[in-house]
Design a protein around this motif. Sequence first.
Motif, PDB file in Angstrom:
ATOM      1  N   LEU A 119     -21.094  60.651  70.427  1.00  0.00           N
ATOM      2  CA  LEU A 119     -20.622  61.915  70.262  1.00  0.00           C
ATOM      3  C   LEU A 119     -21.264  62.913  71.182  1.00  0.00           C
ATOM      4  O   LEU A 119     -22.473  62.762  71.647  1.00  0.00           O
ATOM      5  CB  LEU A 119     -20.819  62.665  68.707  1.00  0.00           C
ATOM      6  CG  LEU A 119     -20.144  61.722  67.608  1.00  0.00           C
ATOM      7  CD1 LEU A 119     -20.509  62.353  66.393  1.00  0.00           C
ATOM      8  CD2 LEU A 119     -18.830  61.413  67.723  1.00  0.00           C
ATOM      9  N   LEU A 120     -20.558  63.881  71.796  1.00  0.00           N
ATOM     10  CA  LEU A 120     -20.929  64.794  72.926  1.00  0.00           C
ATOM     11  C   LEU A 120     -21.437  65.952  72.034  1.00  0.00           C
ATOM     12  O   LEU A 120     -20.965  66.339  71.131  1.00  0.00           O
ATOM     13  CB  LEU A 120     -19.770  65.347  73.734  1.00  0.00           C
ATOM     14  CG  LEU A 120     -19.079  64.305  74.519  1.00  0.00           C
ATOM     15  CD1 LEU A 120     -18.049  64.799  75.533  1.00  0.00           C
ATOM     16  CD2 LEU A 120     -20.267  63.697  75.547  1.00  0.00           C
ATOM     17  N   LEU A 121     -22.722  66.512  72.360  1.00  0.00           N
ATOM     18  CA  LEU A 121     -23.564  67.520  71.871  1.00  0.00           C
ATOM     19  C   LEU A 121     -23.779  68.678  72.580  1.00  0.00           C
ATOM     20  O   LEU A 121     -24.260  68.350  73.649  1.00  0.00           O
ATOM     21  CB  LEU A 121     -24.818  66.699  71.336  1.00  0.00           C
ATOM     22  CG  LEU A 121     -25.563  67.709  70.201  1.00  0.00           C
ATOM     23  CD1 LEU A 121     -24.905  67.064  68.526  1.00  0.00           C
ATOM     24  CD2 LEU A 121     -26.921  66.868  70.019  1.00  0.00           C
ATOM     25  N   ASN A 122     -23.805  69.817  71.785  1.00  0.00           N
ATOM     26  CA  ASN A 122     -24.394  70.906  72.575  1.00  0.00           C
ATOM     27  C   ASN A 122     -25.381  71.610  71.264  1.00  0.00           C
ATOM     28  O   ASN A 122     -25.079  71.940  70.372  1.00  0.00           O
ATOM     29  CB  ASN A 122     -23.197  72.166  72.891  1.00  0.00           C
ATOM     30  CG  ASN A 122     -23.854  73.302  73.193  1.00  0.00           C
ATOM     31  OD1 ASN A 122     -24.143  74.226  72.372  1.00  0.00           O
ATOM     32  ND2 ASN A 122     -23.976  73.621  74.386  1.00  0.00           N
ATOM     33  N   VAL A 123     -26.561  71.962  71.957  1.00  0.00           N
ATOM     34  CA  VAL A 123     -27.533  72.272  71.175  1.00  0.00           C
ATOM     35  C   VAL A 123     -27.771  73.882  71.720  1.00  0.00           C
ATOM     36  O   VAL A 123     -28.279  74.092  73.005  1.00  0.00           O
ATOM     37  CB  VAL A 123     -28.849  71.863  71.079  1.00  0.00           C
ATOM     38  CG1 VAL A 123     -29.861  72.056  70.258  1.00  0.00           C
ATOM     39  CG2 VAL A 123     -28.407  70.217  70.676  1.00  0.00           C
ATOM     40  N   ALA A 124     -27.669  75.008  70.889  1.00  0.00           N
ATOM     41  CA  ALA A 124     -28.052  76.156  71.480  1.00  0.00           C
ATOM     42  C   ALA A 124     -29.267  76.414  71.840  1.00  0.00           C
ATOM     43  O   ALA A 124     -30.266  76.249  71.048  1.00  0.00           O
ATOM     44  CB  ALA A 124     -27.846  77.199  70.269  1.00  0.00           C
ATOM     45  N   ASP A 125     -29.743  76.985  73.006  1.00  0.00           N
ATOM     46  CA  ASP A 125     -30.719  77.564  73.612  1.00  0.00           C
ATOM     47  C   ASP A 125     -31.683  76.322  73.607  1.00  0.00           C
ATOM     48  O   ASP A 125     -33.042  76.374  73.955  1.00  0.00           O
ATOM     49  CB  ASP A 125     -31.388  78.461  72.800  1.00  0.00           C
ATOM     50  CG  ASP A 125     -30.783  79.640  72.373  1.00  0.00           C
ATOM     51  OD1 ASP A 125     -30.218  80.167  73.710  1.00  0.00           O
ATOM     52  OD2 ASP A 125     -30.906  80.456  71.514  1.00  0.00           O
ATOM     53  N   THR A 126     -31.183  75.171  73.804  1.00  0.00           N
ATOM     54  CA  THR A 126     -32.153  73.808  73.829  1.00  0.00           C
ATOM     55  C   THR A 126     -31.439  72.989  75.059  1.00  0.00           C
ATOM     56  O   THR A 126     -30.751  72.028  74.903  1.00  0.00           O
ATOM     57  CB  THR A 126     -32.110  73.021  72.992  1.00  0.00           C
ATOM     58  OG1 THR A 126     -32.546  74.181  71.904  1.00  0.00           O
ATOM     59  CG2 THR A 126     -33.438  71.923  73.150  1.00  0.00           C
ATOM     60  N   PRO A 127     -31.281  73.497  76.363  1.00  0.00           N
ATOM     61  CA  PRO A 127     -30.534  72.589  77.533  1.00  0.00           C
ATOM     62  C   PRO A 127     -30.844  71.043  77.598  1.00  0.00           C
ATOM     63  O   PRO A 127     -30.000  70.491  77.938  1.00  0.00           O
ATOM     64  CB  PRO A 127     -31.175  73.345  78.686  1.00  0.00           C
ATOM     65  CG  PRO A 127     -31.580  74.599  78.191  1.00  0.00           C
ATOM     66  CD  PRO A 127     -31.956  74.481  77.022  1.00  0.00           C
ATOM     67  N   GLU A 128     -32.121  70.768  77.234  1.00  0.00           N
ATOM     68  CA  GLU A 128     -32.435  69.384  77.436  1.00  0.00           C
ATOM     69  C   GLU A 128     -31.927  68.446  76.384  1.00  0.00           C
ATOM     70  O   GLU A 128     -31.729  67.102  76.536  1.00  0.00           O
ATOM     71  CB  GLU A 128     -34.060  69.238  77.406  1.00  0.00           C
ATOM     72  CG  GLU A 128     -34.754  69.442  75.971  1.00  0.00           C
ATOM     73  CD  GLU A 128     -35.068  71.040  76.062  1.00  0.00           C
ATOM     74  OE1 GLU A 128     -35.922  71.331  75.207  1.00  0.00           O
ATOM     75  OE2 GLU A 128     -34.728  71.953  76.894  1.00  0.00           O
ATOM     76  N   LEU A 129     -31.359  69.046  75.305  1.00  0.00           N
ATOM     77  CA  LEU A 129     -30.904  68.168  74.320  1.00  0.00           C
ATOM     78  C   LEU A 129     -29.280  68.116  74.379  1.00  0.00           C
ATOM     79  O   LEU A 129     -28.625  67.749  73.577  1.00  0.00           O
ATOM     80  CB  LEU A 129     -31.194  68.795  72.985  1.00  0.00           C
ATOM     81  CG  LEU A 129     -32.619  68.635  72.392  1.00  0.00           C
ATOM     82  CD1 LEU A 129     -32.570  69.081  71.090  1.00  0.00           C
ATOM     83  CD2 LEU A 129     -33.136  67.243  72.591  1.00  0.00           C
TER      84      LEU A 129
END
Length: 505
Positions: A119-129
């Motif tokens: 799955l593609l993921l976006n994590v708020a305020d955590t670019p490396e994740l």
Amino acid sequence: MSLLTQNKKNQNVEEGNGNELFPVFLKLQNFHTLLVGGGNVGLEKLSALLGNSPKANVTVVADRFLPELKNLVINHPSVKIIERKFKDEDLNDVELVILATDNRELHEYIRKIAKEKGLLLNVADTPELCDFYLGSIVKKGNLKIAISTNGKSPTVAKRIKEVLNENIPDEIDDTLTQINKLRLTLKGDFSDKVKALNQATASLVSEKESERKLSPTALSYMIWGFVVTFTAVIIYAIWQQEPIFRNYIEGINPQFYWFLGAGFVFAMIDGAIGMSYGVTSTTFSLSMGIPPASASTAVHISEILSNGIAGFMHYRMGNINKKLLRLLLVYGIIGAVLGALLLSNLEHYAHYTKPLISVYTLILGIVILKKSGVLKQKDKVAKKKIKNVGGLGFTGGFIDAVGGGGWGSIVLSSLIAGGRNARYSLGTVKLSRFFIALMSSLTFVTMLNGLRWYAVAGLVIGSAVASPIAARVSNKLSAKTIMVAVSIIVILVSLRSIGMFLLAL
């Protein structure tokens, strides 16, 4: 090698090679998106999703939800909220995952499971994740521009968004629609169609350049035609009042210099923010002993030259919305002429309308101040353009003639409060003001006798000198600065008018 170490390594590679992100535009209604988090960040993410894709298929999971988020979901049946803690099975049957909590350990845990599921993921305020970022979006109808700073600075992205929103006119969507219609009518192969579209867009550019070179246009001919006609009427009026004119030449009234200074100051303020000249000049004229109808006449005559100069400067700088200008002119002139006829017969009518106008402009001033961002807003509501421009123009023209001012306060305030671009609204209102003042003045001059020409001359010369300077100053100001300045002027002038009325009771 750990997942976090690998992510940092990848991030360092990105820093060395610049922004290597590949931009795409997704049809979110064709995907199932999971959003974890129901707080402020969750609300921000969901608002961004629905703001760009109102039919996005989203499931929001959180153990608590802000009331604003629940209210947002009410109007979007494609969004489902589940009030509980995250469970592993929440990742079933989803394609995109957005994490918006303050729990980093939970984010890393969910990411591990999501990557196992592909799955593609976006994590708020955590670019490396993150596998993808949610960039700042500029939307003008069918035109959409996404801005990315590679996760380095969301603040910079927001500032660029503000610049683009301010400088790309809303009418760009009309251009896209017309170009699309043209594209559908074209025949031949791809190369022929490209050549035809290039010719069409090239003509638009050359037209714009011709405007900047100030080649003769229908608008400029119209302005000079009105100026010549009005000058002839003024000369005739002065000739009919020859004794007054002769006395004025023999000895200039000392009050002329007061009106000269007042005209300059008021025009500088008005030229920069698009309003308050009529209200302030009328108030000043009344304080100098000028009767209401004569005061309104002096103000409107002085506004012809100053607004003609300022409007033409805005026209040169490309700050005019032509469609809006046409609507304001037609209905504004009708309202202005009727208002001038009424005031010429009922001089005291303005005393009763002024408190109502002041309450209205006071409310508009507060609305504009909130929209500028100076006052915090609990709920962010999308701006909607004001629809009834004709009714606004008629009301503004009528009240302006009756009250001695208010075209800028009413029309410009309403346009900005209704979501119109501040700079284009300012330029259009200034140019339309030339024609409104012209028609009001012609009506007043034919109806009244005994005008105070020293007041007219002072305001005309003072405002004319200030107008080109103020127009250039306004073009250097940001939309927020214009909105804040407009709101402050409107609020102060409105409160003063209301206070004076109450004291007179």
